[in-house]
Design an enzyme around this catalytic site. Structure first.
Site, PDB file in Angstrom:
ATOM      1  N   GLY A 163       0.281  -0.951   0.108  1.00 42.31           N
ATOM      2  CA  GLY A 163      -0.332  -0.243   0.117  1.00 42.31           C
ATOM      3  C   GLY A 163       0.630   1.530  -0.016  1.00 42.31           C
ATOM      4  CE  LYS A 206       1.125  -6.148  -7.553  1.00 40.99           C
ATOM      5  NZ  LYS A 206       1.579  -5.420  -6.780  1.00 40.99           N
TER       6      LYS A 206
END
Length: 234
Positions: free
Chosen positions: A12, A37
C-alpha cells in the site's frame, strides 16, 4: 529493451500507482512499454471506488490486457508464498523469471512491479529482492510521505544495497499539494541519511492514463531509463 523494478516500503505504499504513472508517461512519449505485475494477491479484496485492481491499472496504463500484466494471480489477500501454498502451486523462481523475460520480449521498456516489500517471500529461500536481483534491474522505491516513513524507507534502502541492487530513487507518494513540516522534513531526512535522490509523485484523482502520465511529468524518469540496463530476455 530496458527495464526498471518498482518496489515499496510495504504493502500500500504506492508501488502500482508509481509503476502505472511511469508506464503511461513512457507510452505517451512513444515508447513501447509494458507494465508487469508478475505476482499479485488479494483479488478477492474490493478495490477503492474508481480504482481498478493493480494488474488492471497497469494494463490500462500500458494499453495491455490484465492477463499480459499478471503472470501469477491469487485471490486471497495474503503473502504470495502463502497464497501459492493455499493454491497447491508453489512458485518456481526460475520459471517465474523466465516468464517475466518472455513477457518483456519485443518491448523497448519493461516496468516490473514487485509485491509488498523487498523481503516478502515468494518461495522457500526466495523473496522479492531475489527476483529483482535475478532480473538485474535497478530499483525505484515507492514510500509514503507521512509519519513513520523514515525508518521504513531507510530499511528498504539498506536491504536493497545489501543485495547490490542499484537504487535509482525514492519516490514519495501521494505528495500533498500543501505538504506540512513533517512531509518536508521526511523528504530531506531520507535524502540525507539515505544518500539517495527523493522525488515526488502528486495525488492522482482518477485511474486514467492521461492523468497518470501528467503526474509522472514531475519525475525524471527519462534519466532513470538512461541508467537502466537492458533486461536479459533470452
Amino acid at each position: 529493451m530496458r527495464g526498471v523494478f518498482v518496489t515499496g516500503t510495504d504493502t500500500g505504499a504506492g508501488k502500482t500507482v508509481l509503476a502505472a504513472a511511469i508506464t503511461a508517461s513512457a507510452r505517451a512519449h512513444g515508447i513501447d512499454v509494458i507494465g508487469l505485475k508478475p505476482v499479485i494477491t488479494g483479488l478477492d479484496e474490493p478495490t477503492p471506488r474508481a480504482w481498478p485492481a493493480d494488474h488492471e491499472l497497469l494494463a490500462r496504463a500500458g494499453e495491455a490486457t490484465a492477463e499480459e500484466v499478471a503472470i501469477l494471480a491469487y485471490r486471497p489477500p495474503v503473502s504470495p508464498h502463502l497464497a501459492a501454498q493455499l493454491a497447491g502451486e508453489p512458485i518456481d523462481p526460475a520459471d517465474l523469471e523466465a516468464q517475466i523475460r518472455a513477457a518483456a520480449r519485443g518491448h523497448e521498456l519493461a516496468v516490473v512491479e514487485g509485491v509488498g516489500g523487498l523481503l516478502v517471500p515468494l518461495a522457500d529461500g526466495y523473496d522479492v529482492r531475489d527476483l529483482a536481483h535475478a532480473l538485474q534491474l535497478p530499483v525505484l522505491i515507492a514510500a509514503r510521505p507521512g509519519l513513520g516513513t523514515i525508518s521504513h524507507t531507510l530499511l528498504t534502502l539498506e536491504a536493497a544495497r545489501r543485495a547490490d541492487l542499484e537504487v535509482l530513487a525514492v519516490v514519495l507518494t501521494p505528495w500533498p499539494e500543501a505538504p506540512g513540516e513533517v512531509e518536508r522534513s521526511n523528504r530531506a531526512t531520507i535524502e540525507t541519511l539515505g544518500e539517495v535522490a527523493v522525488e515526488l509523485l502528486p495525488v492522482i484523482e482518477r485511474a486514467e492514463p492521461d492523468l497518470l502520465a501528467q503526474a509522472a511529468a514531475s519525475l525524471p524518469w527519462p534519466s532513470w531509463l538512461r541508467r537502466a540496463p537492458a533486461l536479459a530476455v533470452a
